[in-house]
Design an enzyme around this catalytic site. Sequence first.
Site, short mmCIF file in Angstrom:
data_model
loop_
_atom_site.label_atom_id
_atom_site.label_comp_id
_atom_site.label_asym_id
_atom_site.label_seq_id
_atom_site.Cartn_x
_atom_site.Cartn_y
_atom_site.Cartn_z
N ASP A 160 -7.65 23.49 -8.65
CA ASP A 160 -8.84 24.28 -8.30
C ASP A 160 -8.56 25.02 -7.00
OD1 ASP A 160 -11.56 25.20 -8.30
OD2 ASP A 160 -11.96 23.68 -6.76
N SER A 164 19.34 -9.57 6.33
CA SER A 164 18.59 -9.88 7.54
C SER A 164 19.45 -10.68 8.51
CB SER A 164 17.29 -10.61 7.18
OG SER A 164 16.41 -10.61 8.27
N ASP A 216 14.98 -3.76 5.90
CA ASP A 216 15.37 -5.15 5.73
C ASP A 216 14.89 -5.64 4.37
OD1 ASP A 216 15.70 -7.90 5.84
OD2 ASP A 216 15.09 -8.07 7.92
#
Length: 902
Positions: free
Chosen positions: A146, A419, A703
């Site tokens: 629109d 990690s 991580d």
Amino acid sequence: MFQETLATVEPNIRVSFAAPAFNAAVISMASTSAFPQHHSSKSNPLKNEGKKWMMQAMAQSDIRAKQEEMSPYSLLTVRIIKMRNAHQADFLSQSDCYVSLWLPTASDDKFQTKTIRNCRNPVWNETFYFRIQRKVKNILEITVSDDDVIHDDDQAIILFDVAKISLGKTVFMAFPLNPQGKEELEVEFLLESIQDPPETITTNGAIVCRELACLEVELESRMKKKHFAENELMFTVRGSFEETQRVSLGCGSCSPIPDPTFFHYAKYKQPSLDVTLPKKRRFPSFCACVSCGARRSRSSIPLTLPLKSLPSEWEVVGEHRKFDFHFKLKKCQEDLDVRLGFDLCTQEKDFICKRKKVVAAALKDVLQLEEDLQDDEVPLVAIMTTGGGTRALTAMYAHLLSVQELNILDCVSYITGLSGTTWTMANLYEDPDWSQKDLKETLNDVRRHVLKNKFFTCFAPDRLKYYLKELCQRKQEGHQISFTDLWGLIIETMFHEKEDSHKLTDQQQALNQGQNPLPIYLSLNVKDKISDQDFREWVEFTPYEVGFLKYGAFIHAEDFGSEFFMGHLMKKIPESRICFLEGIWSSVFSLNLMDAWYISVHSEDFWHKWTQDKITNIDDETLFPTRPNELETRVVCPTDSFSDIFRDVVMLRPAASEIPNFLKGLQMNNNYLESQFSTWKDCELDSRPNHLTGATDYLILIDTAFAFATSYPPLTRPERKMDVILHFNYSSGSQTGPLKEASKYFANQGIPFPTEVPDDQETPNLKECYILGDKESPETPIVIFFPLVNDTFKEYKAPGVKRSPSEMAEGDVDVANTCGPYYINNLSYSEEDFDKLVNLSYYNVQNNKDLIIQALRTAVERKKQQKKQQPLQKPPGGEGMCVPKRQESQHLANSTVLRNMK
């Protein structure tokens, strides 16, 4: 690395630049209208000589094309007919609708119809043309919008797979946008064959690398200094790797000619070269006449050259009244710098050959075998670790020491980490012979670093100056700087006394004789403004390669961080030091609010209601029978403006690292759903190939631990096919949670993995060790699961040796308390806490030696049983297995490599 080679210059084609513009004599198929014609002579200054040159070039191109086989190019014709019952988006009137089309595999541009204002049933009847390559997955996105003054609202997006259309057939579709409101969009499709020059395509079945072209531009001035006002030209090729380049010109006739300028672009896009000649700035004028105003407003003169019209490997000279332009269109080197293939790289296969000799000798000793193991009888054993910060770092050292003293470390071929355990691995592999040395000395050195005060060490004034210097140097080298880089430097300070110059590729020295297990570091590629549960892709790092499991695409480890385009290395950037990679692998700061919510409640349903687009399947199976390589036709209803703002807030990743995407410019294969990609297809976005990783400029790496707590994925690749996996768990909270998550995930993906796993909610008092998968199918790896628990260690200081009353306090180790001394955010431990954690981890392995040996024995028996069942089957060539010749009766234990190691 991508290198330019200058092709032999054939006789020049000279073009006179009579006026400051080129004009396209050949229109790209991705045009918004059917081959428009230019009627104004003013808009075509090359009408005479330029047109003649272009016609000659096309004729020569046609001759060459006839000597080559036909390419699978096709012409897609799309006619937007009309819409019924358009949704009323405006309050006081009907919608002002228009339709846009986007097919990124054919063109970067989005094309749209005219806007029909204040109409419930707009009729467009407009036709669009796209030249497509049927070997790639072409998903046409048709958006109904629109037209508003402030912001256009997208009401619905249709995702249509062009592969549904048969060649030579016209298909009429009425797409239901809103079944309740009977809102429909009528579209007509036609797919036809066209004759075009062939395109070189490289694919591994999942992704496609299309043909890359190179444009060489060289120019020289034709004016003397006193007549020459311009001093800079700006060249632009939209969609190319370089995009825009500026060329400075000397002012005198004797000035040196500028070096050639190169543009690398996708040949199928058929872009144009735009040249801008900035005018020299004049002093301010107070004249208000129309002519002077027009003269001042015209600051540049555009020149446009359609690159489709240039003959390949020919030099073309264009004459302008001020410059001579030399153009040459060349083919780029065919060899890619991105390896497309799901198999292991050659270096890893060679490593496995060497490592199996070490493993065979170790297993013979540990299992007390009478005969040497043959190559196909040696099981692949891996150590899999989880994250957990300093807790994981410390416990992993203790576990490795314990495994080493049991003589089992030499039985291991892989170690994976994420990690905090990547800190352990990166430190260990600085020594090329770490697993052959006593790890007690290494553990003592780590103890000193864990005990020191991290705040005063990491944020001392001299360290802050060092961080600034390193970040500035990294920026000068061409790297993208982020908070993750600073975090990597802090990690370096936490565990090193001085600058650590080691790089990932340096770890190859620890593998060249198969003397250590091969390390694999795991990271996760995500998207901005999307949670890592809705989109995530495993990225593995080894000393040899970095790559995606899902796409089967890998690059050399030293090239990670460099800039690639369409499979070619375009800009080499120096390899990062290992500390910066550790910052990526353990970047706890890359979380967004959505990730944190999922970690807390393990559900995103509440947030999805506000942030996810609504997707509806609208496929008509009577018109298009279901085929495995085709995607369903769907309608996407975008969220409103409020939801967009809300999503931007909860999905923001302010500290995530952005790495140049080495898959940039690659596209999905038309049959990618039938390739090994489907093994790792685990999210909604995998069914929207226009928005996968190849379409982005950067990778966002985080991580892995916060989305998937284990580093199993690289080990479950069918090319590696692990037989035994030692699972050392360092996660806080539930000790069986990461294992259950992995088991459920691999079951959904159809990857062999133990399905019967312990549950700490059903069994509060977990044992120290579990053997899983040994009773399941032979394809299922045997998992030796070690939760981080304090069970018999409370009463025993060594296997079979009970504690005295005075020693009972040493057995009091609180590893279950998430707020205890081993909390994830605690980077420093006291001497007592460090020693307790080390002793507990060491003891748990020593106390379960028999279970480990039992699992290894079962794995060897499995391998021998498989060998008996397939006595005549030969190992496939190049699969990383070195089979000794039977007539030479070679034994793995007597290898030269092993003797040298001893």
